[in-house]
Design an enzyme around this catalytic site. Structure first.
Site, PDB file in Angstrom:
ATOM      1  N   PHE A  43       0.813  -1.211   0.000  1.00 43.00           N
ATOM      2  CA  PHE A  43       0.000   0.000   0.000  1.00 43.00           C
ATOM      3  C   PHE A  43       0.849   1.264   0.000  1.00 43.00           C
ATOM      4  CE2 PHE A  43      -2.182   3.214   2.751  1.00 43.00           C
ATOM      5  CZ  PHE A  43      -3.045   3.677   1.768  1.00 43.00           C
ATOM      6  N   HIS A 119      -2.116  -3.882  -5.376  1.00 36.24           N
ATOM      7  CA  HIS A 119      -1.506  -3.818  -4.042  1.00 36.24           C
ATOM      8  C   HIS A 119      -2.512  -4.225  -2.975  1.00 36.24           C
ATOM      9  CE1 HIS A 119      -3.567  -0.360  -2.163  1.00 36.24           C
ATOM     10  NE2 HIS A 119      -3.627   0.158  -3.387  1.00 36.24           N
ATOM     11  N   CYS A 120      -2.000  -4.671  -1.850  1.00 37.54           N
ATOM     12  CA  CYS A 120      -2.785  -4.831  -0.634  1.00 37.54           C
ATOM     13  C   CYS A 120      -2.062  -4.010   0.417  1.00 37.54           C
ATOM     14  CB  CYS A 120      -2.945  -6.302  -0.255  1.00 37.54           C
ATOM     15  SG  CYS A 120      -1.384  -7.223  -0.065  1.00 37.54           S
ATOM     16  N   ASN A 121      -2.136  -4.392   1.679  1.00 38.40           N
ATOM     17  CA  ASN A 121      -1.465  -3.600   2.712  1.00 38.40           C
ATOM     18  C   ASN A 121       0.043  -3.794   2.634  1.00 38.40           C
ATOM     19  OD1 ASN A 121      -0.783  -2.064   4.902  1.00 38.40           O
ATOM     20  ND2 ASN A 121      -2.121  -3.108   6.366  1.00 38.40           N
TER      21      ASN A 121
END
Length: 228
Positions: A43, A119-121
């Site tokens: 992220f 994206h993720c975290n």
């Protein structure tokens, strides 16, 4: 967007990736190009407008746990096209059900010359699982080769056990879909049959003719024979 199957030499080259990249720990906070026009990262990489513009990103897939929505969210909606997927980052989460939406978004973006960041975290487990399934189908790879391809470009990825199981399952799913698409059902038109009781030119029905054929015709009566 589905690529053609790779030859042995092409497969080794694409899975191995660039051999001149030395992975550094701080690269976890950056995004990496997995396929031409497809980037994977955390992220934090999506928070830098300068970085996104330098990479010429046009589309962003934001994958987050619903509990993270207050922080992991689209930040530059005037500059980029976003897709946001709310999921649970646990082993029971069904990714296969959500994947087609993400794939269509990525396919469309790249088809029209866009560049996509997924994206993720942390960019470690959740978003890499989507990207592994994408490159698996794109290059028609086994799940192992697809996983190695992504790992050889972003060394820190590590899908959790449940996601890894679904990645394995997706190999059979996409191959079955390819097989069905390669052999479309032929249109079969059954020949029209006349009704069995359709009248013939003499006004008799075929059904009646068939029944009469099964009964011996009555023998001609001899007028001189004695009746019993």
């Amino acid at each position: 967007m589905n690529g053609n199957p790779l030859t042995g030499e092409q497969l080794r080259a694409v899975v191995q990736g660039p051999g001149d990249v030395e992975w550094r720990y701080e690269m976890r906070r950056e995004c990496q190009e997995i396929l031409p026009g497809l980037f994977l990262g955390p992220f934090v990489a999506s928070k830098s407008l300068e970085t996104l513009q330098a990479l010429q990103i046009t589309h962003i897939v934001c994958i987050r746990d619903a509990k993270e929505a207050f922080s992991v969210r689209p930040r530059f909606e005037a500059q980029f096209a976003y897709m946001t997927l709310d999921v649970e980052d646990n082993e029971e989460q069904n990714l296969i059900r959500l994947f087609p939406r993400a794939k269509e978004f990525i396919d469309t973006a790249i088809r029209f010359g866009g560049r996509v960041l997924v994206h993720c975290n942390g960019g470690i487990s959740l978003s890499p699982s989507f990207v592994v399934m994408f490159v698996m189908q794109h290059y028609q790879l086994s799940w192992e080769d697809a996983l190695h391809l992504v790992q050889n470009r972003r060394y820190c990825i590590s899908p959790n056990g449940g996601f890894l199981t679904q990645i394995k399952e997706y190999e059979a799913i996409y191959k079955a879909n390819l097989a069905v698409a390669s052999y479309p059902s032929a249109t079969r038109t059954a020949p029209r049959r006349k009704r069995e009781d359709e009248d013939d030119d003499d006004g008799h029905t075929r059904e009646d003719d068939r029944k009469r054929a099964l009964v011996d015709p009555e023998p001609e009566r001899d007028p001189n024979a004695m009746e019993t």
